[in-house]
Design an enzyme around this catalytic site. Sequence first.
Site, PDB file in Angstrom:
ATOM      1  N   LEU A   1       0.852  -1.182   0.000  1.00  0.00           N
ATOM      2  CA  LEU A   1       0.000   0.000   0.000  1.00  0.00           C
ATOM      3  C   LEU A   1       0.891   1.237   0.000  1.00  0.00           C
ATOM      4  O   LEU A   1       2.080   1.162   0.306  1.00  0.00           O
ATOM      5  CB  LEU A   1      -0.913   0.000   1.228  1.00  0.00           C
ATOM      6  CG  LEU A   1      -1.877  -1.178   1.348  1.00  0.00           C
ATOM      7  CD1 LEU A   1      -2.556  -1.157   2.703  1.00  0.00           C
ATOM      8  CD2 LEU A   1      -2.908  -1.152   0.229  1.00  0.00           C
ATOM      9  N   SER A   2       0.310   2.384  -0.299  1.00  0.00           N
ATOM     10  CA  SER A   2       1.145   3.585  -0.326  1.00  0.00           C
ATOM     11  C   SER A   2       1.756   3.869   1.039  1.00  0.00           C
ATOM     12  O   SER A   2       2.861   4.404   1.118  1.00  0.00           O
ATOM     13  CB  SER A   2       0.345   4.789  -0.824  1.00  0.00           C
ATOM     14  OG  SER A   2      -0.775   5.027   0.000  1.00  0.00           O
ATOM     15  N   GLU A   3       1.054   3.505   2.134  1.00  0.00           N
ATOM     16  CA  GLU A   3       1.625   3.691   3.466  1.00  0.00           C
ATOM     17  C   GLU A   3       1.187   2.572   4.403  1.00  0.00           C
ATOM     18  O   GLU A   3       0.032   2.123   4.363  1.00  0.00           O
ATOM     19  CB  GLU A   3       1.184   5.023   4.087  1.00  0.00           C
ATOM     20  CG  GLU A   3       1.576   6.267   3.317  1.00  0.00           C
ATOM     21  CD  GLU A   3       3.054   6.590   3.342  1.00  0.00           C
ATOM     22  OE1 GLU A   3       3.791   5.978   4.169  1.00  0.00           O
ATOM     23  OE2 GLU A   3       3.481   7.431   2.541  1.00  0.00           O
ATOM     24  N   THR A   4       2.129   2.151   5.245  1.00  0.00           N
ATOM     25  CA  THR A   4       1.834   1.327   6.414  1.00  0.00           C
ATOM     26  C   THR A   4       2.237   2.137   7.641  1.00  0.00           C
ATOM     27  O   THR A   4       3.371   2.618   7.719  1.00  0.00           O
ATOM     28  CB  THR A   4       2.587  -0.010   6.379  1.00  0.00           C
ATOM     29  OG1 THR A   4       2.119  -0.783   5.273  1.00  0.00           O
ATOM     30  CG2 THR A   4       2.360  -0.802   7.658  1.00  0.00           C
TER      31      THR A   4
ATOM     32  N   CYS B   1       2.791  11.839   6.630  1.00  0.00           N
ATOM     33  CA  CYS B   1       1.719  11.206   5.873  1.00  0.00           C
ATOM     34  C   CYS B   1       0.393  11.556   6.530  1.00  0.00           C
ATOM     35  O   CYS B   1       0.214  11.317   7.733  1.00  0.00           O
ATOM     36  CB  CYS B   1       1.901   9.690   5.815  1.00  0.00           C
ATOM     37  SG  CYS B   1       0.549   8.852   4.966  1.00  0.00           S
TER      38      CYS B   1
END
Length: 262
Positions: free
Chosen positions: A44-47, A71
């Site tokens: 995903l774009s961020e964890t 983020c």
Amino acid sequence: MPFPFFQVDAFTRRAFSGNPAAVCLLESWPDDALLQALAAENNLSETAYLVPEGADWRLRWFTPTTEVDLCGHATLAAAQVLAETQAGDATQWQFLTRSGRLTCTAEGGAWCLTLPVLRLTPGEVPDLPGVPVLEAFVGMDTVLVLADADAVRGFDPEWARHPAFAGVRGLCVTAQGDAPGVDFVSRFFAPNAGIAEDPVTGSAHCALAPYWATRLGRKRLRARQLSARGGDVDCEVDGQTVRLRGHAVTVIRGTVTLDRWN
């Protein structure tokens, strides 16, 4: 040790839209290599990773390839997870991050996220044949102001790999909105961080909202990110901070089980 895992769609009222973020609740920090490997596994774009620190929470964000300084959507997702999992009736969460202390507050069924303003400096307009670039700015990301919303919709993501953008986190393209109630639109690309196109980028609005607030002459704005999943962000500029309002939907709850990590 197993630990809880969640996937939350941020800046949306509907599952499978907005920007999905993974959120992991940890008791202490494992090796950074594990954090990065799990973020790559999630793809995903961020964890987001959370560890309790006194009355607050230490928060870190990882793309599939690197840790980042700020983020927005994964911070909103983290607040949603804490609201669902922690005892008590707290309506505000404090996060300790690389970008300082961030606050996320429940407001009428939505979340209000307070982030720092990201200043932009005028830059050289790049030569992108066929792309109607009016202005260019540099900061954490490169921001290109395009002629209209259709130019944002039709922007080719491959331009984000142009050598002119090699030294920044990402490339954001923006224009004034062309739908009722939408003040400005954008798209965001970060191939340097392993993200071809980010669905809804909270941190980009820390730069976009002040720019459009000045251009349009008001502090409260409605933004829409024109990715395939799409998402809406209510923005308010207040001095050195930007408040972003949006909803979140938890779509996956589970457990990360790693019997062995090498």
